[in-house]
Design a protein around this motif. Structure first.
Motif, mmCIF file in Angstrom:
data_model
loop_
_atom_site.group_PDB
_atom_site.id
_atom_site.type_symbol
_atom_site.label_atom_id
_atom_site.label_comp_id
_atom_site.label_asym_id
_atom_site.label_seq_id
_atom_site.Cartn_x
_atom_site.Cartn_y
_atom_site.Cartn_z
ATOM 1 N N ASN A 667 -9.389 -10.465 -2.377
ATOM 2 C CA ASN A 667 -9.598 -9.604 -3.552
ATOM 3 C C ASN A 667 -8.315 -9.539 -4.372
ATOM 4 O O ASN A 667 -7.216 -9.714 -3.874
ATOM 5 C CB ASN A 667 -10.030 -8.199 -3.123
ATOM 6 C CG ASN A 667 -9.101 -7.631 -2.064
ATOM 7 O OD1 ASN A 667 -8.266 -8.341 -1.506
ATOM 8 N ND2 ASN A 667 -9.236 -6.354 -1.793
ATOM 9 N N SER A 668 -8.475 -9.265 -5.658
ATOM 10 C CA SER A 668 -7.325 -9.204 -6.558
ATOM 11 C C SER A 668 -6.789 -7.792 -6.719
ATOM 12 O O SER A 668 -5.667 -7.596 -7.191
ATOM 13 C CB SER A 668 -7.723 -9.767 -7.934
ATOM 14 O OG SER A 668 -8.823 -9.043 -8.464
ATOM 15 N N SER A 669 -7.575 -6.794 -6.383
ATOM 16 C CA SER A 669 -7.136 -5.404 -6.524
ATOM 17 C C SER A 669 -7.488 -4.626 -5.258
ATOM 18 O O SER A 669 -8.326 -5.043 -4.471
ATOM 19 C CB SER A 669 -7.814 -4.756 -7.743
ATOM 20 O OG SER A 669 -9.227 -4.749 -7.596
ATOM 21 N N GLY A 670 -6.849 -3.473 -5.105
ATOM 22 C CA GLY A 670 -7.100 -2.658 -3.930
ATOM 23 C C GLY A 670 -6.335 -3.163 -2.727
ATOM 24 O O GLY A 670 -5.414 -3.970 -2.821
ATOM 25 N N PRO A 672 -5.285 -5.396 0.182
ATOM 26 C CA PRO A 672 -5.488 -6.843 0.346
ATOM 27 C C PRO A 672 -6.338 -7.164 1.576
ATOM 28 O O PRO A 672 -6.114 -6.631 2.656
ATOM 29 C CB PRO A 672 -4.065 -7.382 0.501
ATOM 30 C CG PRO A 672 -3.171 -6.317 -0.040
ATOM 31 C CD PRO A 672 -3.864 -5.022 0.236
ATOM 32 N N ILE A 673 -7.320 -8.039 1.391
ATOM 33 C CA ILE A 673 -8.144 -8.576 2.458
ATOM 34 C C ILE A 673 -7.894 -10.083 2.494
ATOM 35 O O ILE A 673 -7.956 -10.755 1.464
ATOM 36 C CB ILE A 673 -9.633 -8.271 2.248
ATOM 37 C CG1 ILE A 673 -9.862 -6.765 2.137
ATOM 38 C CG2 ILE A 673 -10.465 -8.858 3.386
ATOM 39 C CD1 ILE A 673 -9.461 -5.988 3.368
ATOM 40 N N TRP A 674 -7.628 -10.629 3.669
ATOM 41 C CA TRP A 674 -7.223 -12.022 3.802
ATOM 42 C C TRP A 674 -8.292 -12.840 4.518
ATOM 43 O O TRP A 674 -8.931 -12.370 5.455
ATOM 44 C CB TRP A 674 -5.903 -12.124 4.576
ATOM 45 C CG TRP A 674 -4.774 -11.410 3.891
ATOM 46 C CD1 TRP A 674 -4.484 -10.083 3.936
ATOM 47 C CD2 TRP A 674 -3.805 -11.991 3.027
ATOM 48 N NE1 TRP A 674 -3.392 -9.795 3.161
ATOM 49 C CE2 TRP A 674 -2.938 -10.955 2.591
ATOM 50 C CE3 TRP A 674 -3.546 -13.286 2.583
ATOM 51 C CZ2 TRP A 674 -1.876 -11.179 1.741
ATOM 52 C CZ3 TRP A 674 -2.472 -13.519 1.743
ATOM 53 C CH2 TRP A 674 -1.654 -12.472 1.327
ATOM 54 N N LYS A 675 -8.490 -14.088 4.028
ATOM 55 C CA LYS A 675 -9.429 -15.034 4.636
ATOM 56 C C LYS A 675 -8.746 -16.381 4.789
ATOM 57 O O LYS A 675 -7.722 -16.660 4.150
ATOM 58 C CB LYS A 675 -10.681 -15.194 3.756
ATOM 59 C CG LYS A 675 -11.582 -13.978 3.730
ATOM 60 C CD LYS A 675 -12.941 -14.337 3.169
ATOM 61 C CE LYS A 675 -13.691 -15.257 4.102
ATOM 62 N NZ LYS A 675 -15.068 -15.532 3.655
ATOM 63 N N LEU A 676 -9.334 -17.226 5.630
ATOM 64 C CA LEU A 676 -8.782 -18.561 5.835
ATOM 65 C C LEU A 676 -9.071 -19.446 4.624
ATOM 66 O O LEU A 676 -10.143 -19.358 4.016
ATOM 67 C CB LEU A 676 -9.376 -19.216 7.084
ATOM 68 C CG LEU A 676 -9.119 -18.522 8.426
ATOM 69 C CD1 LEU A 676 -9.643 -19.395 9.561
ATOM 70 C CD2 LEU A 676 -7.654 -18.244 8.628
ATOM 71 N N VAL A 677 -8.118 -20.301 4.297
ATOM 72 C CA VAL A 677 -8.306 -21.278 3.233
ATOM 73 C C VAL A 677 -9.323 -22.309 3.704
ATOM 74 O O VAL A 677 -9.363 -22.681 4.879
ATOM 75 C CB VAL A 677 -6.955 -21.948 2.878
ATOM 76 C CG1 VAL A 677 -7.147 -23.078 1.880
ATOM 77 C CG2 VAL A 677 -5.989 -20.915 2.332
ATOM 78 N N ASN A 678 -10.173 -22.780 2.787
ATOM 79 C CA ASN A 678 -11.215 -23.740 3.129
ATOM 80 C C ASN A 678 -10.617 -24.968 3.806
ATOM 81 O O ASN A 678 -9.615 -25.521 3.351
ATOM 82 C CB ASN A 678 -11.967 -24.168 1.860
ATOM 83 C CG ASN A 678 -13.278 -24.859 2.199
ATOM 84 O OD1 ASN A 678 -13.413 -25.495 3.236
ATOM 85 N ND2 ASN A 678 -14.244 -24.723 1.315
ATOM 86 N N TRP A 711 -9.318 -10.394 7.554
ATOM 87 C CA TRP A 711 -8.213 -9.708 8.227
ATOM 88 C C TRP A 711 -7.557 -8.695 7.288
ATOM 89 O O TRP A 711 -7.505 -8.908 6.057
ATOM 90 C CB TRP A 711 -7.138 -10.707 8.670
ATOM 91 C CG TRP A 711 -7.504 -11.519 9.868
ATOM 92 C CD1 TRP A 711 -7.230 -11.256 11.166
ATOM 93 C CD2 TRP A 711 -8.214 -12.768 9.868
ATOM 94 N NE1 TRP A 711 -7.720 -12.238 11.988
ATOM 95 C CE2 TRP A 711 -8.332 -13.181 11.214
ATOM 96 C CE3 TRP A 711 -8.780 -13.554 8.861
ATOM 97 C CZ2 TRP A 711 -8.976 -14.360 11.571
ATOM 98 C CZ3 TRP A 711 -9.424 -14.725 9.223
ATOM 99 C CH2 TRP A 711 -9.513 -15.109 10.561
ATOM 100 N N ASP A 712 -7.103 -7.634 7.899
ATOM 101 C CA ASP A 712 -6.287 -6.652 7.196
ATOM 102 C C ASP A 712 -4.873 -6.753 7.756
ATOM 103 O O ASP A 712 -4.662 -6.594 8.959
ATOM 104 C CB ASP A 712 -6.852 -5.234 7.411
ATOM 105 C CG ASP A 712 -5.973 -4.176 6.756
ATOM 106 O OD1 ASP A 712 -5.244 -4.530 5.805
ATOM 107 O OD2 ASP A 712 -6.008 -3.012 7.201
#
Length: 795
Positions: A667-670, A672-678, A711-712
């Motif tokens: 997400n760009s705001s709020g 941060p939530i992280w995910k794996l790159v494709n 992930w947080d």
């Protein structure tokens, strides 16, 4: 999962050292190896020392290939399906490479490096060994319907259109299956002495040169008991198939029995325990040995007269003398073709009359031979199932029923297209009896946990004595092969050693001293701790070896170890007391040295920055698996700062090595939530664990698939919030300080007090403000939202 379980079925290795140079800086090698160094390596330690460079080189090869594909697609302004398909192919994994370098025996090959002026950077490598498998039901068979049954849709379409080269009539697979083999699938494996294997290959521009050089060396090699190569095989990845086809390799079918189907069959338990058959001399009776030793078909021959030699016996039964000595090498370590044999000695003879490998029905019919393998027939144009059933003496209805699942429209009078494949024997056999072979798997591995292997074979053109000296590939190279160990210029120079063929054995025996020398150079400030004493058993084993040496007894080291272990287990406690006392004596000396070491170097093991100085137990206890990490300064310097956080997909504890997947903010705001790159972006990273730092993280979804997980990472938000609050705080302080005199009369009381405090200490800067707690972060966000919406809130 326990992290000790992550170590594969091999001996624990030493930690890998991250290369100091960047793989992006390695120049592409010329085909004739101009401005490069060619190293010939004939012992595994030479490859294990370069393992980190080898895995990173494979990654760099894939990166450059993908960049080239992207550039061509960009010129065409469209992305082809082939480009997307190539993205799914991964380079060699570290676990696979470590297993091969540890288990392959014998092992040899080449390394290509740049010149010392350019840093001795690795440009290519290749390793060769004898083909070995650990599946007792393994067989080469290109005619069987299950050989290529698990191919992807695209690959099956290419096979049907003839775009891929494969063993269409099954003759090449039958030739390999008829070669001699023997071994225990639960120990050393089933060894094929006539089949060589290219186990590892990676190169930047010199792959064709290395493979051609290896093929030429094998064709010119002298025959021996362990190596008498007539074929060379390899396991190909999707991207490498066209390359190997250009080098003369063709695809060959390989099968194993389906464990699920095999476990259901309880009617033939003796056959399940052994696949090799042993027949009597006259061939009248057949005896099945209830053991785990698997071999090609053999029969037993008893020496009739003392003085007969293996060469005489081989000539008598018209078999190759090297095959004969391979099957009987257990009789004596020094067995030669001219060795005298005593009367009454039993020998195993290859049974060439038992042609159990041929599954081509037309071939067996022409040669009037029988085979227990399922027979397949390639129909002629406009031939009907009724005619085929009459030709092979089977019921037409049974023939149609056995092939109905594959050809749904099949009728007794159906006119078939040329080369249509039909099953003509074992018509009641279940189609799931065999499954495609998964290379480098062990007897207890499940088929569902692995992927079928794309096995390719090339027949070697063995040179005779007249042409053995003609080596056009080797003579065309700009450099000659050297046996000198060469490291990159960043490695300690005094670790390098010149090892010739004669000194290879001594170099291997002094491996422990070489390792300790390397560790002392990598940690020059603190000395190594004292070495632990041997166990009581090893004192006994050393004594046995000394006796054998004094008595000049020639025996294999493996046999010596087995006999010593058996003697040790049968010894009484009183007999073992002698060796226990030796152990206690050395343990006291070790304890004194260790106490002195701890006193002179307190906290050394905890404060050392070098990986080589950390105890092996610390590697196992390091919590890297399934953790979120970030790179330290050394890691950022080598790999850049494109990504801040990485997820550890694979961690090899003994090698202290990680395979990382980069993470990107969702997400760009709020918060941060992280995910794996494709995965298709090809950004995954292989790196030493000493360059990684574990950061605190929290799994949000708990998905079994890491690609869908989120992930947080508190550190990512707190750092940003702290920096923002500190900047705002310093700006406020600066503004108050600049306007203190100008607006002194209008300044409120609390601001005037703050300015007075600043003027009292003009030379002392204010300390940074402490970070606020999570509640106040949330509160500040709510205040900002209220200000934007111009809501009237009673403060």
């Amino acid at each position: 999962m326990n992290q000790e379980d992550l170590v594969a079925k091999r001996f624990a290795g030493k930690p890998l050292r991250q290369p100091e140079y960047k793989m992006r800086d390695v120049p592409t090698c010329s085909r004739d190896l101009t401005d490069s160094i060619l190293q010939e390596v004939s012992f595994r330690e030479g490859f294990q020392d370069a393992m980190a460079e080898m895995i990173l080189l494979c990654k760099e090869v894939m990166r450059r290939r993908q960049a080239k594909d992207d550039e061509s697609n960009l010129k065409c302004r469209k992305r082809t399906k082939d480009a997307n398909k190539n993205r799914t192919t991964k380079p060699l994994s570290l676990e696979y490479m470590a297993d091969r370098l540890d288990v392959d025996d014998p092992i040899s090959g080449f390394l290509v490096r740049t010149t010392r002026k350019e840093g001795n950077m690795l440009q290519g490598f290749i390793t060769v060994t004898t083909f070995t498998n650990w599946q007792k039901s393994f067989r080469w068979d290109s005619m069987h319907d299950s050989a290529f049954a698990y191919d992807s849709t695209d690959l099956a379409r290419e096979m049907s259109k003839g775009k891929r080269k494969y063993d269409i009539d099954g003759k090449l697979a039958a030739e390999i299956q008829n070669t001699v083999r023997c071994g225990d699938p639960w120990n050393e494996g089933i060894v094929w002495p006539r089949v060589a294997e290219v186990s590892l290959l990676g190169a930047l521009g010199c792959g064709k040169t290395l493979l051609s050089l290896v093929i030429e060396r094998l064709e010119c090699s002298q025959a021996s008991i362990a190596k008498n190569y007539d074929y060379i095989v390899l396991q190909a990845t999707n991207n490498s198939i066209p390359f190997y086809e250009s080098m003369g390799f063709v695809r060959v079918g390989a099968l194993t029995k389906n464990p699920d189907f095999e476990n259901k069959d309880t009617t033939n338990d003796a056959t399940l325990r052994v696949t090799g058959t042993i027949e009597s001399k006259d061939g009248a009776t057949t005896q099945e040995a209830k053991s785990q030793i698997v071999s090609s078909p053999v029969f037993v021959y008893t020496i009739e007269k003392s003085g007969q030699t293996p060469a005489f016996v081989a000539k008598k039964f018209k078999v190759d003398v090297w095959d004969l000595m391979f099957l009987n090498q257990h009789l004596s370590e020094s067995l030669q073709s001219r060795s005298w044999l005593r009367k009454g000695l039993q020998m195993y003879i290859p049974n060439n009359s038992c042609d159990d490998s041929i599954s081509n029905a037309e071939h067996n019919m022409k040669n009037n031979s029988k085979s227990s393998a399922t027979q397949w027939y390639l129909a002629k144009n406009n031939e009907t199932p009724k005619e085929i059933a009459h030709k092979f003496g089977v019921q037409c209805k049974d023939l149609i029923k056995a092939n109905k699942d594959r050809i749904s429209f099949l009728q007794s009078n159906s006119k078939l297209i040329e080369a249509t494949k039909l099953q003509v024997s074992n018509l009641s056999t279940h189609h799931d009896t065999y499954v495609p072979y998964c290379h480098w798997t062990f007897p207890d591995d499940k088929f569902e946990d692995n992927e079928p292997s794309y096995m390719m074979v090339r027949k070697l053109n063995r040179r005779n004595k007249m042409t053995i000296k003609l080596r056009p590939v080797e003579s065309s190279l700009a450099v000659k092969a050297t046996h000198k160990l060469i490291y990159s210029i960043n490695a300690p120079s005094n670790v390098e050693a010149s090892i010739t063929k004669q000194s290879t054995k001594s170099a291997i025996l002094s491996e422990d001293n070489l390792n300790r020398q390397k560790k002392q150079i990598m940690c020059p400030v603190q000395p190594l701790p004292p070495k632990r004493p041997l166990s009581s058993y090893f004192y006994f084993l050393n004594e046995v070896k000394e006796r054998a040496k004094l008595n000049q007894v020639k025996v294999k080291m493996t046999e010596l170890n087995k006999s010593a272990a058996q003697k040790w287990s049968n010894m009484t406690p009183f007999e073992k007391n002698k060796y226990e006392n030796l152990r206690e004596r050395d343990l006291e000396v070790y304890t004194e040295k260790m106490n002195k070491y701890k006193k002179d170097h307190p906290g050394y093991m905890e404060t050392s920055k070098h990986t080589a100085c950390v105890k092996h137990d610390e590697y196992i206890k390091s919590g890297f698996f399934n953790k979120v990490v970030k790179l330290n300064e050394d890691g950022l310097r080598q790999n850049g700062n494109e990504f801040k956080y990485y997820y550890v997909l694979t961690y090899v504890p003994d090698l202290f090595w990680c395979h990382l997947a980069p993470m990107r903010r969702k997400n760009s705001s709020g918060r941060p939530i992280w995910k794996l790159v494709n995965e298709e972006e090809g950004k995954e990273l292989d790196i030493s664990a000493q360059m990684c730092e574990v950061v605190e993280s929290k799994v949000l979804k708990g998905c079994p698939d890491a690609d869908e997980e989120e992930w947080d990472i508190p550190e990512s938000y707190l750092e940003k919030s702290n920096v923002r609050s500190n900047i705002n705080h310093m700006k406020n302080v600066k503004n108050l300080h600049d306007n203190s005199h100008e607006n002194h009369a209008k300044t409120p009381k609390h601001k005037h007090t703050l300015c007075s405090n600043i003027n009292l200490h003009p030379d002392q800067p204010l300390p940074p403000k402490r970070p606020i707690c999570a509640f106040f972060i949330f509160l500040n966000e709510q205040k900002e939202k209220m200000k934007v919406s111009e809501s009237k809130v009673d403060m």
